[in-house]
Design an enzyme around this catalytic site. Structure first.
Site: not given
Ligand code: RIB
Ligand code: CA
Length: 323
Positions: A15-16, A125, A168, A242
Protein backbone atom coordinates in the site's frame (compact mmCIF):
# COMPACT_ATOMS: atom_id res chain seq x y z
CA UNK A 1 1.26 27.55 -8.48
CA UNK A 2 4.48 25.80 -7.38
CA UNK A 3 3.78 22.15 -6.49
CA UNK A 4 4.08 21.47 -2.78
CA UNK A 5 7.19 19.48 -1.78
CA UNK A 6 6.76 16.16 0.00
CA UNK A 7 9.21 13.96 1.85
CA UNK A 8 7.87 10.41 2.09
CA UNK A 9 8.88 8.12 4.95
CA UNK A 10 7.73 4.58 4.17
CA UNK A 11 8.16 0.88 4.80
CA UNK A 12 7.55 0.16 1.11
CA UNK A 13 5.21 -2.54 1.01
CA UNK A 14 2.19 -2.86 -1.15
CA UNK A 15 0.00 0.00 0.00
CA UNK A 16 3.00 2.30 0.42
CA UNK A 17 3.73 1.60 -3.26
CA UNK A 18 0.20 2.54 -4.27
CA UNK A 19 0.59 5.75 -2.27
CA UNK A 20 3.69 6.62 -4.31
CA UNK A 21 1.84 5.86 -7.57
CA UNK A 22 -0.97 8.15 -6.44
CA UNK A 23 1.26 11.06 -5.45
CA UNK A 24 3.33 10.71 -8.64
CA UNK A 25 0.11 11.26 -10.58
CA UNK A 26 -0.75 14.51 -8.79
CA UNK A 27 0.74 17.58 -10.51
CA UNK A 28 0.07 19.73 -7.43
CA UNK A 29 2.65 17.89 -5.32
CA UNK A 30 6.27 16.94 -5.91
CA UNK A 31 7.94 13.96 -4.26
CA UNK A 32 11.23 15.53 -3.22
CA UNK A 33 12.70 12.49 -1.47
CA UNK A 34 11.79 9.15 0.05
CA UNK A 35 13.21 7.67 3.24
CA UNK A 36 12.68 4.01 4.02
CA UNK A 37 12.12 2.49 7.44
CA UNK A 38 11.81 -1.03 8.85
CA UNK A 39 8.27 -2.37 9.02
CA UNK A 40 6.59 -4.35 6.27
CA UNK A 41 10.08 -5.37 5.15
CA UNK A 42 13.58 -4.45 6.28
CA UNK A 43 14.68 -0.88 5.59
CA UNK A 44 17.15 -1.56 2.75
CA UNK A 45 14.54 -3.55 0.82
CA UNK A 46 11.94 -0.86 1.49
CA UNK A 47 14.31 1.71 -0.05
CA UNK A 48 14.94 -0.58 -3.03
CA UNK A 49 11.18 -0.96 -3.51
CA UNK A 50 10.74 2.80 -3.31
CA UNK A 51 13.27 3.17 -6.13
CA UNK A 52 11.43 0.53 -8.17
CA UNK A 53 8.15 2.43 -7.87
CA UNK A 54 9.71 5.86 -8.40
CA UNK A 55 11.43 4.63 -11.57
CA UNK A 56 8.17 3.13 -12.83
CA UNK A 57 6.75 6.66 -12.53
CA UNK A 58 9.71 8.20 -14.31
CA UNK A 59 11.00 9.74 -11.08
CA UNK A 60 14.56 8.45 -11.42
CA UNK A 61 15.85 11.71 -10.00
CA UNK A 62 14.06 11.32 -6.66
CA UNK A 63 16.40 9.90 -3.99
CA UNK A 64 15.31 6.97 -1.85
CA UNK A 65 17.47 6.74 1.24
CA UNK A 66 17.64 3.81 3.63
CA UNK A 67 16.52 4.60 7.19
CA UNK A 68 16.40 3.02 10.60
CA UNK A 69 16.71 -0.73 10.56
CA UNK A 70 14.92 -1.45 13.88
CA UNK A 71 12.57 0.12 16.42
CA UNK A 72 13.90 2.21 19.32
CA UNK A 73 13.00 -0.16 22.12
CA UNK A 74 11.81 -3.49 20.79
CA UNK A 75 13.03 -6.18 18.41
CA UNK A 76 12.64 -5.79 14.66
CA UNK A 77 9.48 -7.43 13.32
CA UNK A 78 8.51 -7.48 9.64
CA UNK A 79 5.28 -8.41 7.83
CA UNK A 80 6.30 -10.43 4.80
CA UNK A 81 3.19 -12.57 5.24
CA UNK A 82 1.03 -9.55 4.41
CA UNK A 83 3.12 -7.69 1.82
CA UNK A 84 5.15 -10.57 0.40
CA UNK A 85 8.74 -11.35 1.38
CA UNK A 86 9.80 -8.89 -1.33
CA UNK A 87 7.36 -6.26 -0.02
CA UNK A 88 5.65 -6.22 -3.43
CA UNK A 89 3.32 -9.18 -3.22
CA UNK A 90 6.03 -11.74 -4.12
CA UNK A 91 5.95 -10.48 -7.73
CA UNK A 92 9.73 -10.66 -8.17
CA UNK A 93 10.02 -7.27 -9.81
CA UNK A 94 13.22 -6.44 -11.72
CA UNK A 95 15.83 -4.57 -9.67
CA UNK A 96 15.76 -0.76 -9.75
CA UNK A 97 18.22 0.98 -12.04
CA UNK A 98 19.75 2.92 -9.14
CA UNK A 99 21.48 1.84 -5.97
CA UNK A 100 21.09 3.33 -2.50
CA UNK A 101 21.62 7.09 -2.26
CA UNK A 102 24.31 6.60 0.39
CA UNK A 103 22.69 9.09 2.76
CA UNK A 104 20.74 7.85 5.79
CA UNK A 105 17.03 8.69 5.65
CA UNK A 106 17.19 10.54 8.96
CA UNK A 107 20.13 12.65 7.78
CA UNK A 108 18.27 13.28 4.51
CA UNK A 109 15.19 14.51 6.39
CA UNK A 110 17.19 16.83 8.67
CA UNK A 111 19.32 18.16 5.79
CA UNK A 112 16.31 18.96 3.60
CA UNK A 113 14.46 20.62 6.49
CA UNK A 114 17.38 22.99 7.06
CA UNK A 115 17.94 23.63 3.35
CA UNK A 116 14.34 24.84 2.86
CA UNK A 117 12.81 25.77 6.23
CA UNK A 118 9.02 25.65 6.33
CA UNK A 119 8.66 24.07 2.89
CA UNK A 120 8.67 20.31 3.21
CA UNK A 121 5.58 18.31 4.15
CA UNK A 122 6.24 14.84 5.51
CA UNK A 123 4.01 11.86 4.67
CA UNK A 124 4.86 8.91 6.91
CA UNK A 125 3.27 5.56 6.17
CA UNK A 126 5.47 3.23 8.17
CA UNK A 127 6.73 2.93 11.72
CA UNK A 128 7.87 6.34 12.99
CA UNK A 129 11.43 5.43 13.96
CA UNK A 130 13.05 7.77 11.41
CA UNK A 131 10.93 10.75 12.47
CA UNK A 132 11.42 9.97 16.15
CA UNK A 133 15.18 9.64 15.70
CA UNK A 134 15.29 12.90 13.75
CA UNK A 135 13.48 14.62 16.62
CA UNK A 136 16.02 13.26 19.09
CA UNK A 137 18.86 14.50 16.88
CA UNK A 138 17.49 17.93 15.93
CA UNK A 139 15.59 20.14 18.38
CA UNK A 140 14.75 22.58 15.56
CA UNK A 141 13.04 20.04 13.31
CA UNK A 142 9.40 20.68 14.30
CA UNK A 143 9.80 24.34 13.35
CA UNK A 144 11.40 23.54 10.01
CA UNK A 145 8.80 21.06 8.72
CA UNK A 146 5.59 22.51 7.32
CA UNK A 147 3.35 19.57 8.22
CA UNK A 148 3.33 15.86 9.00
CA UNK A 149 0.65 13.42 7.89
CA UNK A 150 0.89 9.88 9.21
CA UNK A 151 -0.93 6.68 8.49
CA UNK A 152 -1.13 5.11 11.91
CA UNK A 153 -3.07 4.39 15.04
CA UNK A 154 -6.81 4.41 15.45
CA UNK A 155 -9.12 6.84 17.18
CA UNK A 156 -11.17 4.01 18.61
CA UNK A 157 -8.20 2.02 19.94
CA UNK A 158 -8.72 -0.91 17.59
CA UNK A 159 -5.53 -2.57 16.42
CA UNK A 160 -4.42 -4.84 13.61
CA UNK A 161 -0.85 -5.93 14.38
CA UNK A 162 -1.91 -6.34 18.01
CA UNK A 163 -5.28 -6.25 19.80
CA UNK A 164 -4.97 -2.50 20.43
CA UNK A 165 -1.97 -1.65 18.25
CA UNK A 166 -2.10 -0.50 14.66
CA UNK A 167 1.06 -1.78 12.90
CA UNK A 168 2.91 1.49 12.28
CA UNK A 169 2.47 2.62 15.88
CA UNK A 170 2.87 -0.84 17.38
CA UNK A 171 6.20 -1.32 15.59
CA UNK A 172 7.68 1.63 17.49
CA UNK A 173 5.53 3.15 20.27
CA UNK A 174 8.40 5.21 21.71
CA UNK A 175 9.01 6.91 18.38
CA UNK A 176 5.30 7.47 17.86
CA UNK A 177 4.97 9.20 21.24
CA UNK A 178 7.73 11.62 20.25
CA UNK A 179 6.15 12.28 16.85
CA UNK A 180 2.64 12.99 18.17
CA UNK A 181 4.01 15.38 20.80
CA UNK A 182 6.73 17.24 18.91
CA UNK A 183 4.64 20.37 18.37
CA UNK A 184 4.62 20.30 14.54
CA UNK A 185 1.32 20.42 12.60
CA UNK A 186 0.39 16.73 12.45
CA UNK A 187 -2.57 14.79 11.09
CA UNK A 188 -3.29 11.21 12.09
CA UNK A 189 -4.99 8.98 9.52
CA UNK A 190 -5.92 5.87 11.45
CA UNK A 191 -7.61 2.55 10.86
CA UNK A 192 -11.01 4.09 11.61
CA UNK A 193 -10.93 5.85 8.25
CA UNK A 194 -8.57 3.64 6.25
CA UNK A 195 -10.49 0.40 6.80
CA UNK A 196 -13.62 1.93 5.26
CA UNK A 197 -11.76 3.52 2.35
CA UNK A 198 -11.07 0.65 0.02
CA UNK A 199 -10.88 -0.82 -3.45
CA UNK A 200 -13.52 -3.46 -4.09
CA UNK A 201 -14.28 -5.56 -7.17
CA UNK A 202 -15.52 -2.71 -9.43
CA UNK A 203 -12.48 -0.58 -8.72
CA UNK A 204 -10.08 -3.53 -8.90
CA UNK A 205 -11.56 -4.49 -12.26
CA UNK A 206 -11.23 -0.94 -13.60
CA UNK A 207 -7.58 -0.83 -12.58
CA UNK A 208 -6.90 -4.31 -13.98
CA UNK A 209 -8.48 -3.31 -17.30
CA UNK A 210 -6.28 -0.23 -17.69
CA UNK A 211 -3.15 -0.31 -19.85
CA UNK A 212 -1.10 2.22 -17.88
CA UNK A 213 2.18 0.99 -16.35
CA UNK A 214 1.05 2.07 -12.89
CA UNK A 215 -2.27 0.22 -13.18
CA UNK A 216 -0.50 -2.93 -14.32
CA UNK A 217 2.01 -2.68 -11.47
CA UNK A 218 -0.70 -2.00 -8.87
CA UNK A 219 -2.78 -4.95 -10.11
CA UNK A 220 0.22 -7.27 -9.87
CA UNK A 221 1.35 -6.29 -6.39
CA UNK A 222 -2.17 -6.24 -4.96
CA UNK A 223 -2.96 -9.92 -5.62
CA UNK A 224 -1.14 -11.37 -2.61
CA UNK A 225 -2.34 -8.51 -0.38
CA UNK A 226 -5.97 -9.11 -1.44
CA UNK A 227 -5.60 -12.78 -0.60
CA UNK A 228 -4.45 -11.93 2.90
CA UNK A 229 -7.23 -9.40 3.48
CA UNK A 230 -9.84 -11.79 2.07
CA UNK A 231 -9.54 -13.63 5.38
CA UNK A 232 -10.83 -10.50 7.14
CA UNK A 233 -13.57 -9.83 4.62
CA UNK A 234 -15.31 -13.21 4.40
CA UNK A 235 -13.41 -14.27 1.31
CA UNK A 236 -14.11 -11.05 -0.61
CA UNK A 237 -11.25 -9.28 -2.42
CA UNK A 238 -11.13 -5.90 -0.67
CA UNK A 239 -8.10 -3.60 -0.37
CA UNK A 240 -8.16 -1.14 2.53
CA UNK A 241 -6.31 1.97 1.36
CA UNK A 242 -4.25 2.68 4.49
CA UNK A 243 -1.24 4.49 3.00
CA UNK A 244 -2.87 5.82 -0.18
CA UNK A 245 -5.53 7.57 1.93
CA UNK A 246 -2.89 9.20 4.13
CA UNK A 247 -1.15 10.38 0.96
CA UNK A 248 -4.46 11.64 -0.38
CA UNK A 249 -5.20 13.59 2.81
CA UNK A 250 -1.72 15.10 2.80
CA UNK A 251 -2.33 16.32 -0.76
CA UNK A 252 -5.97 17.29 -0.19
CA UNK A 253 -6.91 17.85 3.47
CA UNK A 254 -10.52 18.57 2.42
CA UNK A 255 -10.93 14.81 2.16
CA UNK A 256 -11.26 14.85 5.95
CA UNK A 257 -14.94 15.61 6.70
CA UNK A 258 -14.73 15.28 10.48
CA UNK A 259 -11.70 15.63 12.74
CA UNK A 260 -10.74 16.11 16.36
CA UNK A 261 -7.82 18.26 17.54
CA UNK A 262 -6.62 16.32 20.54
CA UNK A 263 -3.59 15.30 22.51
CA UNK A 264 -2.51 11.84 21.35
CA UNK A 265 -0.38 9.60 23.50
CA UNK A 266 0.84 6.08 22.88
CA UNK A 267 0.65 3.29 25.40
CA UNK A 268 4.02 1.69 25.97
CA UNK A 269 3.12 -0.86 28.60
CA UNK A 270 1.56 -4.27 28.78
CA UNK A 271 -1.41 -5.44 26.75
CA UNK A 272 -2.13 -1.98 25.30
CA UNK A 273 1.44 -1.29 24.09
CA UNK A 274 1.17 0.48 20.74
CA UNK A 275 -2.34 1.79 21.36
CA UNK A 276 -3.05 5.41 20.42
CA UNK A 277 -4.86 7.13 23.29
CA UNK A 278 -6.86 10.15 22.19
CA UNK A 279 -7.64 12.74 24.87
CA UNK A 280 -11.17 13.66 23.86
CA UNK A 281 -11.82 15.99 26.78
CA UNK A 282 -13.44 19.23 25.57
CA UNK A 283 -11.32 22.30 25.08
CA UNK A 284 -12.72 24.07 28.16
CA UNK A 285 -10.59 21.65 30.15
CA UNK A 286 -7.47 23.56 29.11
CA UNK A 287 -7.21 24.57 32.77
CA UNK A 288 -6.82 20.88 33.61
CA UNK A 289 -3.42 20.74 31.95
CA UNK A 290 -4.82 19.90 28.55
CA UNK A 291 -2.14 21.93 26.90
CA UNK A 292 -1.30 20.08 23.76
CA UNK A 293 0.54 19.71 21.48
CA UNK A 294 -2.47 18.58 19.53
CA UNK A 295 -2.87 16.18 16.64
CA UNK A 296 -5.61 16.51 14.04
CA UNK A 297 -7.24 13.08 14.22
CA UNK A 298 -9.27 12.20 11.14
CA UNK A 299 -12.61 10.77 12.24
CA UNK A 300 -14.47 10.71 8.92
CA UNK A 301 -13.33 11.13 5.32
CA UNK A 302 -14.93 11.34 1.89
CA UNK A 303 -13.94 7.77 1.01
CA UNK A 304 -15.76 7.60 -2.30
CA UNK A 305 -14.22 10.81 -3.59
CA UNK A 306 -10.75 9.51 -2.74
CA UNK A 307 -11.33 6.06 -4.23
CA UNK A 308 -12.63 7.61 -7.46
CA UNK A 309 -9.63 9.94 -7.55
CA UNK A 310 -7.15 7.12 -6.95
CA UNK A 311 -8.68 4.90 -9.64
CA UNK A 312 -8.64 7.80 -12.06
CA UNK A 313 -4.98 8.56 -11.45
CA UNK A 314 -3.94 4.91 -11.75
CA UNK A 315 -5.81 4.42 -15.02
CA UNK A 316 -4.79 7.61 -16.85
CA UNK A 317 -1.29 8.32 -18.17
CA UNK A 318 0.94 9.97 -15.60
CA UNK A 319 1.28 13.75 -16.02
CA UNK A 320 3.89 14.51 -18.67
CA UNK A 321 4.12 10.90 -19.84
CA UNK A 322 2.34 9.85 -23.06
CA UNK A 323 2.15 6.12 -22.24
O1 RIB B 1 -1.66 -0.77 9.58
C1 RIB B 1 -1.43 -0.49 8.23
C2 RIB B 1 -0.04 0.04 8.01
O2 RIB B 1 0.91 -0.97 8.34
C3 RIB B 1 0.24 0.41 6.55
O3 RIB B 1 1.15 1.48 6.52
C4 RIB B 1 0.88 -0.82 5.99
O4 RIB B 1 1.76 -0.53 4.89
C5 RIB B 1 1.67 -1.29 7.17
O5 RIB B 1 2.88 -0.56 7.20
CA1 CA C 1 3.21 1.25 5.23
Amino acid sequence: MEPRSLILDMDVGVDDSVAILYLAARPDVRIAAVGSVHGNVEAPLAAENARRVLELCGLDDVPAATGCWRPMAQELATAGWVHGEDGLGNTNQPPPRRGPSGEHAVAQLIRLAHERPGIYEVVATGPLTNLGTALVMDRELPRLIRSVTIMGGSADGVGNAAPFGEANIWHDPEAAELVFNAGWPITMVGLDVTMVTRLEEPELAAIAAAATPQARFATAILQHYLGVYAKSFGGRRICPLHDPLAAGIAADPTLVTSALDAEVHVSRDGETRGMTMIDRRPKYMEAEGRRGPFTRVALQVDSQRFVDDLVGRLTRPLPGRPD
